[in-house]
Design an enzyme around this catalytic site. Sequence first.
Site, short mmCIF file in Angstrom:
data_model
loop_
_atom_site.label_atom_id
_atom_site.label_comp_id
_atom_site.label_asym_id
_atom_site.label_seq_id
_atom_site.Cartn_x
_atom_site.Cartn_y
_atom_site.Cartn_z
N ARG A 140 70.87 -2.72 21.14
CA ARG A 140 71.69 -2.39 19.96
C ARG A 140 71.80 -3.59 19.04
NH1 ARG A 140 73.26 0.78 24.36
NH2 ARG A 140 72.86 2.97 23.82
N ASP A 169 66.15 0.42 24.78
CA ASP A 169 67.01 1.59 24.55
C ASP A 169 66.49 2.30 23.31
OD1 ASP A 169 69.37 3.37 24.43
OD2 ASP A 169 70.25 1.92 25.80
N HIS A 240 67.23 7.28 26.88
CA HIS A 240 67.39 6.04 26.11
C HIS A 240 66.00 5.46 25.81
CE1 HIS A 240 71.79 5.79 26.38
NE2 HIS A 240 71.63 6.36 27.56
N GLU A 309 72.57 9.32 31.35
CA GLU A 309 72.67 10.19 30.17
C GLU A 309 71.34 10.82 29.78
OE1 GLU A 309 76.32 7.97 27.92
OE2 GLU A 309 74.37 7.07 27.65
N TRP A 376 79.38 3.69 36.91
CA TRP A 376 80.02 3.33 35.63
C TRP A 376 80.89 4.43 35.08
CZ3 TRP A 376 79.57 5.61 30.73
CH2 TRP A 376 78.62 6.66 30.64
N TYR A 403 84.07 -2.14 31.21
CA TYR A 403 83.32 -1.96 29.96
C TYR A 403 83.91 -2.87 28.88
CZ TYR A 403 79.64 1.32 30.96
OH TYR A 403 78.47 1.87 31.40
N ASP A 405 82.87 -3.88 26.09
CA ASP A 405 82.72 -3.57 24.66
C ASP A 405 83.87 -2.71 24.15
OD1 ASP A 405 81.44 -1.80 26.55
OD2 ASP A 405 80.70 -0.61 24.87
N TRP A 441 78.02 -3.50 26.15
CA TRP A 441 77.16 -2.72 25.25
C TRP A 441 77.43 -3.21 23.84
CZ3 TRP A 441 73.68 -0.12 27.87
CH2 TRP A 441 73.98 0.26 29.19
N THR A 442 76.39 -3.22 23.00
CA THR A 442 76.58 -3.97 21.76
C THR A 442 76.46 -3.13 20.48
OG1 THR A 442 74.25 -4.64 21.83
CG2 THR A 442 75.87 -6.14 22.81
N GLU A 443 76.73 -1.82 20.59
CA GLU A 443 76.71 -1.01 19.36
C GLU A 443 77.56 -1.64 18.26
OE1 GLU A 443 77.02 0.26 22.37
OE2 GLU A 443 75.87 2.12 22.53
C1 ACM Z 1 76.13 3.89 30.32
O1 ACM Z 1 77.15 3.40 29.82
N1 ACM Z 1 75.53 4.90 29.73
C2 ACM Z 1 75.54 3.36 31.53
#
Ligand code: ACM
Length: 542
Positions: A140, A169, A240, A309, A376, A403, A405, A441-443
């Site tokens: 991201r 991703d 992804h 996902e 997770w 998490y 982020d 996670w870096t969105e």
């Molecule tokens: C995840 O947060 N989809 C692993």
Amino acid sequence: MINIIPKPAKSEERYGDFVIDNNTTIYAEDSLAFARDRFVDTVEAVCGYRLKVILSSETADISFIVDKKQPREGYIIDCTTEKIYVYASTKAGALYAIQSLRQLALADLIDEPESLSIHAVYIEDYPKYEWRGLMLDESRHFFGPEAVKSLLDMMAFHKLNVFHWHLTDNTGWRIEIKKYPRLTSVGSVRKGTQWKAWGQNNIEWVPYDGFYTQEEIKEIVAYAARLNIMIVPEIDVPAHFAAAIAAYPELGCFNKEIEPFVGHKGNNPGEYNIIACAGKDTTFQFIYDVIDEVSRLFPAPYFHIGGDEAPKEEWKKCPACQKVIAEQNLSDEEDLQAYMNNKIAVYLQRKGKRLVGWNEILKGKNLERSIIPQYWTHQPDNRVIEWMASGGNVIISKHQAFYFDMPYAQIPLNDTYNFTPEKYGMSKNKHTILGVEGAVWTEWIPTQLRLDFQMYPRLEALAEVAWTPENQKDYNEFLKRLDKFLPTLDKMGKIYCPMHMVHSNCFKKLFSPLKFTKRDAHFEFNRAMQYRRRKRVKKSKS
Ligand code: ACM
Ligand code: ZN
């Protein structure tokens, strides 16, 4: 109070101080010479002189001694006013003893000291978990080699030992693969970036790219190894996967031409995720080829394939995928993913590696037993509990605790610190837990400042979850040590969330944390930066 984070397993203060100065001598048994040299380097970086290495333990002021009774990453520091003994069975243990001494001496806080003073102490220390991880998503946003090395330094400072590197991703493929050059020439470049929040469609149409060359990766892996950090790469399959399909459309079920995503555009699975075709031999050949090249760069006995996902709509419509389901007698598309996971797991096993994947990989049946799910999901997942009951290993990154982020308003510091497996239904078979991992996670993390803000002081809490025995943990006592630790972060130039904002009540009156994530993912950070500016102005006026 002994100010070390993570808090040691056992410690006892003594009277007086040991002083390291220009006349201090140091000795190490051969197998700990590496650690001795790192200690000499550390003192030189702080004080400007090199300690004299001598060959006699008796006469040395500081001695590193091999003690095979110490656990693999454990150590003893026996420090009086006269002498420091460090006992360890491995280089790793001795390196952690140095991190503790560095914190005790406030070596990162004092300005150019001529000497370093260490309060006399006895410490017996060892980790709770063998897997003490941190994951960084560089798809991201891409941070680059210097930022990663600096993060590795900080991980080592906190006695964390696994860097899980999310390198691919939908939004960008970030590792050079020589056999498939389009992965980076096409797959690492996107046309813009969604910037505001999950539920918002604000796109900044500025091209964004970046990837690591194999040479850069090798250097970073070697750098990490010197810090006792194993790097586990993640190549996310089957979902992804948009960046890979953008580069090689034949990897998808219908050879559709697509582009790397600019972000998370909506909440329909098909919109936020694109999946590789599991029915084509060429997909498997691609995965094996990528694994071959990636494995040569990362010696770790683990390989992460994501697996989270994965929407199954395309597989349901794809003749090739359906043919495999029929031929292999699989009951559905979840089993098709399990079939894919197993093939990859077997391929990895031949290279001496275990497959790690997010806990969704447990959805299919008859999985290879060597597979390690990383738990997770916010929702409880009984499959993880069953996996543990049947002796399978797990790594825990529960959303509610790890998490990083997420806003602090949603995942407050105490929820990270007070994580226990029991809270999430894992009271039995705890011996199967390899460890815990923070995920970044870096969105919504485009800059180093923002990255630091999301991570600190959560990294400190994570370190204690991962390292400190449960009976030594106490949140209020941790906050006191943290208060003494924060000036060191300031000195290191790290931004952290101000302490009045790390608990969930801060924004309760404004709106619920979930809206917060969906409306403006930068709200909390911007408030914190305003606060810091106000504080600086006030300080400069007084
Ligand atoms: C995840 O947060 N989809 C692993
Ligand atoms: Zn298919």
